[in-house]
Design a protein around this motif. Structure first.
Motif, PDB file in Angstrom:
ATOM      1  N   GLU A   1      74.550 106.639  87.377  1.00 58.77           N
ATOM      2  CA  GLU A   1      75.012 105.346  86.889  1.00 58.77           C
ATOM      3  C   GLU A   1      73.784 104.512  86.287  1.00 58.77           C
ATOM      4  OE1 GLU A   1      76.799 101.751  86.492  1.00 58.77           O
ATOM      5  OE2 GLU A   1      77.719 103.778  86.711  1.00 58.77           O
ATOM      6  N   ILE A   2      72.494 105.063  86.764  1.00 57.20           N
ATOM      7  CA  ILE A   2      71.413 104.184  85.820  1.00 57.20           C
ATOM      8  C   ILE A   2      71.230 104.970  84.585  1.00 57.20           C
ATOM      9  CG2 ILE A   2      69.080 104.044  85.926  1.00 57.20           C
ATOM     10  CD1 ILE A   2      68.783 104.036  89.170  1.00 57.20           C
ATOM     11  N   VAL A   3      71.369 106.255  84.423  1.00 55.72           N
ATOM     12  CA  VAL A   3      71.296 106.938  83.092  1.00 55.72           C
ATOM     13  C   VAL A   3      72.754 106.587  82.385  1.00 55.72           C
ATOM     14  CG1 VAL A   3      71.549 109.180  82.026  1.00 55.72           C
ATOM     15  CG2 VAL A   3      70.327 108.902  84.104  1.00 55.72           C
ATOM     16  N   ARG A   4      73.824 106.394  82.852  1.00 54.09           N
ATOM     17  CA  ARG A   4      74.895 105.422  82.067  1.00 54.09           C
ATOM     18  C   ARG A   4      74.830 104.418  81.799  1.00 54.09           C
ATOM     19  NH1 ARG A   4      78.751 102.532  81.829  1.00 54.09           N
ATOM     20  NH2 ARG A   4      77.761 101.354  83.695  1.00 54.09           N
ATOM     21  N   ARG A   5      74.161 103.586  82.406  1.00 49.45           N
ATOM     22  CA  ARG A   5      73.595 102.286  81.938  1.00 49.45           C
ATOM     23  C   ARG A   5      72.790 102.558  80.671  1.00 49.45           C
ATOM     24  NH1 ARG A   5      72.239  97.845  86.024  1.00 49.45           N
ATOM     25  NH2 ARG A   5      72.156  96.839  84.516  1.00 49.45           N
ATOM     26  N   MET A   6      71.672 103.299  80.951  1.00 50.07           N
ATOM     27  CA  MET A   6      70.809 103.757  79.643  1.00 50.07           C
ATOM     28  C   MET A   6      71.525 103.808  78.313  1.00 50.07           C
ATOM     29  SD  MET A   6      67.714 106.018  81.504  1.00 50.07           S
ATOM     30  CE  MET A   6      66.596 105.215  82.933  1.00 50.07           C
ATOM     31  N   VAL A   7      72.380 105.085  78.494  1.00 49.85           N
ATOM     32  CA  VAL A   7      72.962 105.363  77.285  1.00 49.85           C
ATOM     33  C   VAL A   7      74.123 104.726  76.748  1.00 49.85           C
ATOM     34  CG1 VAL A   7      72.088 107.830  77.613  1.00 49.85           C
ATOM     35  CG2 VAL A   7      74.435 107.095  78.394  1.00 49.85           C
TER      36      VAL A   7
ATOM     37  N   ASN B   1      64.792 118.637  73.893  1.00 53.70           N
ATOM     38  CA  ASN B   1      64.904 117.140  73.771  1.00 53.70           C
ATOM     39  C   ASN B   1      64.255 116.477  74.942  1.00 53.70           C
ATOM     40  OD1 ASN B   1      65.034 114.425  73.365  1.00 53.70           O
ATOM     41  ND2 ASN B   1      67.161 114.473  72.669  1.00 53.70           N
ATOM     42  N   LYS B   2      62.748 116.343  74.717  1.00 50.97           N
ATOM     43  CA  LYS B   2      61.941 116.083  76.027  1.00 50.97           C
ATOM     44  C   LYS B   2      62.334 114.324  76.217  1.00 50.97           C
ATOM     45  CE  LYS B   2      59.983 119.862  76.201  1.00 50.97           C
ATOM     46  NZ  LYS B   2      60.366 120.753  77.286  1.00 50.97           N
ATOM     47  N   GLN B   3      63.006 113.554  75.624  1.00 45.75           N
ATOM     48  CA  GLN B   3      63.448 112.403  75.806  1.00 45.75           C
ATOM     49  C   GLN B   3      64.520 112.448  76.781  1.00 45.75           C
ATOM     50  OE1 GLN B   3      66.418 110.307  73.385  1.00 45.75           O
ATOM     51  NE2 GLN B   3      64.641 109.219  72.408  1.00 45.75           N
ATOM     52  N   VAL B   4      65.291 113.517  76.744  1.00 47.96           N
ATOM     53  CA  VAL B   4      66.516 113.492  77.661  1.00 47.96           C
ATOM     54  C   VAL B   4      65.767 113.776  78.994  1.00 47.96           C
ATOM     55  CG1 VAL B   4      68.251 114.843  78.219  1.00 47.96           C
ATOM     56  CG2 VAL B   4      68.248 114.154  76.052  1.00 47.96           C
ATOM     57  N   VAL B   5      64.906 114.792  79.169  1.00 49.48           N
ATOM     58  CA  VAL B   5      64.183 115.143  80.358  1.00 49.48           C
ATOM     59  C   VAL B   5      63.632 114.125  81.022  1.00 49.48           C
ATOM     60  CG1 VAL B   5      62.484 116.559  81.487  1.00 49.48           C
ATOM     61  CG2 VAL B   5      64.004 117.544  79.624  1.00 49.48           C
ATOM     62  N   SER B   6      63.012 113.070  80.250  1.00 49.76           N
ATOM     63  CA  SER B   6      62.044 111.800  80.706  1.00 49.76           C
ATOM     64  C   SER B   6      63.159 110.951  81.499  1.00 49.76           C
ATOM     65  CB  SER B   6      61.138 111.111  79.637  1.00 49.76           C
ATOM     66  OG  SER B   6      61.990 110.675  78.998  1.00 49.76           O
ATOM     67  N   MET B   7      64.280 110.925  80.924  1.00 50.36           N
ATOM     68  CA  MET B   7      65.171 110.115  81.700  1.00 50.36           C
ATOM     69  C   MET B   7      65.418 110.416  82.944  1.00 50.36           C
ATOM     70  SD  MET B   7      67.669 109.583  78.337  1.00 50.36           S
ATOM     71  CE  MET B   7      68.940 108.449  79.101  1.00 50.36           C
ATOM     72  N   ILE B   8      65.420 111.560  83.459  1.00 44.34           N
ATOM     73  CA  ILE B   8      65.515 111.991  84.793  1.00 44.34           C
ATOM     74  C   ILE B   8      64.421 112.563  85.757  1.00 44.34           C
ATOM     75  CG2 ILE B   8      66.988 113.890  86.241  1.00 44.34           C
ATOM     76  CD1 ILE B   8      68.806 113.884  83.894  1.00 44.34           C
ATOM     77  N   SER B   9      63.421 112.734  84.882  1.00 41.10           N
ATOM     78  CA  SER B   9      62.093 113.314  85.564  1.00 41.10           C
ATOM     79  C   SER B   9      60.986 113.109  84.855  1.00 41.10           C
ATOM     80  CB  SER B   9      62.144 114.938  85.564  1.00 41.10           C
ATOM     81  OG  SER B   9      61.113 115.502  86.298  1.00 41.10           O
ATOM     82  N   SER B  10      60.358 111.800  85.238  1.00 38.49           N
ATOM     83  CA  SER B  10      59.012 111.400  84.650  1.00 38.49           C
ATOM     84  C   SER B  10      58.596 110.352  85.740  1.00 38.49           C
ATOM     85  CB  SER B  10      59.285 110.461  83.184  1.00 38.49           C
ATOM     86  OG  SER B  10      60.319 109.626  83.348  1.00 38.49           O
TER      87      SER B  10
ATOM     88  N   ASP C   1      61.730 107.217  86.191  1.00 43.00           N
ATOM     89  CA  ASP C   1      62.940 107.780  85.727  1.00 43.00           C
ATOM     90  C   ASP C   1      64.224 107.382  86.518  1.00 43.00           C
ATOM     91  OD1 ASP C   1      62.768 108.907  88.190  1.00 43.00           O
ATOM     92  OD2 ASP C   1      61.909 110.778  87.401  1.00 43.00           O
ATOM     93  N   ALA C   2      65.519 107.408  86.300  1.00 43.29           N
ATOM     94  CA  ALA C   2      66.458 107.163  86.901  1.00 43.29           C
ATOM     95  C   ALA C   2      66.616 107.587  88.262  1.00 43.29           C
ATOM     96  CB  ALA C   2      67.735 107.591  86.204  1.00 43.29           C
ATOM     97  N   ASP C   3      65.832 108.829  88.585  1.00 46.06           N
ATOM     98  CA  ASP C   3      66.071 109.544  89.984  1.00 46.06           C
ATOM     99  C   ASP C   3      65.215 108.306  90.842  1.00 46.06           C
ATOM    100  OD1 ASP C   3      65.960 111.332  92.229  1.00 46.06           O
ATOM    101  OD2 ASP C   3      64.350 112.359  91.696  1.00 46.06           O
ATOM    102  N   ARG C   4      63.815 108.291  90.389  1.00 45.67           N
ATOM    103  CA  ARG C   4      63.108 107.328  91.243  1.00 45.67           C
ATOM    104  C   ARG C   4      63.647 105.846  91.527  1.00 45.67           C
ATOM    105  NH1 ARG C   4      56.693 109.065  90.146  1.00 45.67           N
ATOM    106  NH2 ARG C   4      57.069 111.254  89.879  1.00 45.67           N
ATOM    107  N   MET C   5      64.001 105.487  90.343  1.00 49.34           N
ATOM    108  CA  MET C   5      64.296 103.905  90.426  1.00 49.34           C
ATOM    109  C   MET C   5      65.707 103.921  91.174  1.00 49.34           C
ATOM    110  SD  MET C   5      64.166 102.328  86.877  1.00 49.34           S
ATOM    111  CE  MET C   5      65.024 103.333  85.555  1.00 49.34           C
ATOM    112  N   ASP C   6      66.375 104.959  91.344  1.00 49.73           N
ATOM    113  CA  ASP C   6      67.653 104.756  92.505  1.00 49.73           C
ATOM    114  C   ASP C   6      67.220 105.064  93.729  1.00 49.73           C
ATOM    115  OD1 ASP C   6      70.652 105.029  92.878  1.00 49.73           O
ATOM    116  OD2 ASP C   6      69.727 106.547  94.116  1.00 49.73           O
TER     117      ASP C   6
ATOM    118  N   LEU D   1      65.176  98.149  82.682  1.00 52.64           N
ATOM    119  CA  LEU D   1      66.372  98.739  81.930  1.00 52.64           C
ATOM    120  C   LEU D   1      66.331  97.766  80.561  1.00 52.64           C
ATOM    121  CD1 LEU D   1      69.215  99.498  84.293  1.00 52.64           C
ATOM    122  CD2 LEU D   1      67.594 101.119  82.977  1.00 52.64           C
ATOM    123  N   ARG D   2      66.013  96.735  80.760  1.00 52.54           N
ATOM    124  CA  ARG D   2      66.370  95.650  79.557  1.00 52.54           C
ATOM    125  C   ARG D   2      65.213  96.030  78.470  1.00 52.54           C
ATOM    126  NH1 ARG D   2      69.395  91.249  78.873  1.00 52.54           N
ATOM    127  NH2 ARG D   2      67.654  90.377  77.596  1.00 52.54           N
TER     128      ARG D   2
END
Length: 432
Positions: free
Chosen positions: A70-76, A159-168, A171-176, A198-199
């Motif tokens: 859901e966090i990534v969905r909101r990002m994209v 695409n490291k931008q995509v990776v960073s959204m889930i693993s950095s 990221d969305a994982d930690r935020m959840d 997110l904003r």
């Protein structure tokens, strides 16, 4: 319309205590949620043994995975959409990777991995690429689509931008998990202003950056993470339960290797004991299976397996003392010898456990566990590493904190009977 772009006739929503609602419109996402491999995550707790300390911590990898999605969905869909730095063709791959990132977690997660020398991320990739329902769904998008999703999780996606959204480091994982774990444990430490973060997120080449105006929200996030690790994730009582859990599995494995005749054969574990694990063996295990075996092993003839199983099931945990392994090396050796003389096996009843965390780090190229730093987008479009602008983050950057505890069964040392004096001596050393 292709399967990749197919939408449900009506949006599906999951009521969620953290995000209020989790929205699913993509047919692919809905089909993935319905696979047996994803449904298995309902039977894997997010926080392992922590429920024995924080009684509300019964939430699963299933609802965490939905939260990350859901966090990534909101990002994209809400933040990045329409921005030239974001490639809309990456939308489905990052949503699927977010949803499936924890697919390979085993029962009681890290404790189980440690005993059998497993890697949950490796099993996540095996599930995605193997003969599974998840693979069938992903393959309907395109023949190479499962590999794309797997590569995002493996952090090898181009695409490291995509990776960073889930693993950095943000990221969305930690935020959840910070918010979700705080909610279910009832603590206040893990809360931070995710809406603000997110904003102020912006897609940039190879990474996601944060507008400098959102720096204080990021500071709060990092300190929340620091507090959660030491107040919840590394809680000494939860670690005691994890110590006992690992020792149960070690004991069952050792008995199996000696040809011990179990009252109830550990058939679900045999492939793990033999180090000949097929994907089906892995998927067949969940926490309900382990807890069933622990209940059965309470009646085993082996006194160690029986006692440890009883302790875990009935929450009769080990006590602990602080210790410095470097300074107290001789003390540890002396205690091991005294335990043996007292008829207590130190391999199972005198356990050193260490926890270590690095709350934030800047970029150290070439080092093990490379960490991409959090970058701020300055008003002049300059990209600046967070600790260069934040005194709070600079004060903790690169500083690893490590904590050592020595676990032991105080109740056994207090028992009357044989070698009572020796046991009392051990207790005096431990608490001295």
């Amino acid at each position: 319309m292709s399967y990749a772009t197919a939408k449900l006739e009506e949006e599906k929503v999951f009521k969620d205590p953290v995000h209020r609602y989790i929205h699913v419109r993509d047919q692919v996402i809905w089909d993935l949620i319905g696979t047996r491999e994803f449904q298995r995550l309902r039977r894997i707790k997010q926080l392992g043994t922590t429920y024995l300390v924080f009684h509300g911590a019964e939430h699963s990898r299933f609802n965490h995975s939905l939260g990350v999605y859901e966090i990534v969905r909101r990002m994209v869909d809400d933040v990045f959409k329409g921005r030239p730095e974001w490639d809309e063709s990456e939308r489905l791959v990052v949503l699927c990777a977010a949803l499936l990132h924890d697919l390979g977690h085993g029962p009681f997660s890290h404790a189980f991995e440690h005993v059998f020398d497993l890697d949950h991320e490796e099993f996540t990739r095996h599930i995605i690429m193997g003969d599974t329902e998840v693979n069938q769904v992903l393959s309907r998008v395109a023949a190479n689509f499962p590999l794309k999703v797997s590569n995002v999780i493996a952090k090898t996606y181009e695409n490291k931008q995509v990776v960073s959204m889930i693993s950095s480091q943000i990221d969305a994982d930690r935020m959840d998990y910070l918010q979700r774990d705080a909610y279910y444990t009832g603590v206040s430490y893990g809360h931070f202003d995710m809406e603000r973060i997110l904003r102020v997120m912006r897609p940039r080449e190879d990474q996601v950056v944060i507008k400098s105006s959102g720096m204080h929200a990021v500071e709060d996030y990092i300190m929340s993470r620091y507090q959660m690790y030491w107040q919840v994730y590394f809680h000494p009582v939860s670690r005691s339960a994890e110590v006992i859990l690992t020792k149960i599995l070690h004991r069952a494995k050792a008995l199996s290797e000696t040809g011990y005749k179990f009252l109830h054969e550990p058939t679900h574990f045999q492939a793990f004991f033999d180090k000949n694990i097929e994907l089906e063996d892995y998927l067949a295990l969940d926490e309900s299976i382990l807890l069933t075996y622990f209940q059965l092993w309470m009646r085993e003839a082996d006194p160690i397996l029986s006692d440890l199983s009883r302790r875990f099931v009935n929450r009769k945990l080990f006590n602990y003392v602080e210790i410095d392994p470097a300074k107290d090396y001789q003390k540890l050796r002396e205690l091991e010898n005294l335990f043996r003389k007292a008829g207590i096996d130190p391999q199972y009843y005198l356990v050193l456990d260490s926890s270590s965390d690095l709350p934030y780090d800047f970029y150290r190229p070439g080092e093990e566990e490379e960490r991409l730093p959090i970058h701020l987008l300055m008003p002049n479009d300059e990209i600046r590493e967070l600790s260069r602008s934040s005194d709070i983050v600079d004060s903790i950057s690169g500083k690893r904190r490590t904590d050592h505890k020595l676990y032991f069964p105080e109740d056994i040392l207090l028992e009357n009977g044989k070698k009572k004096t020796l046991r009392k001596q051990i207790l005096e050393i431990l608490k001295g």
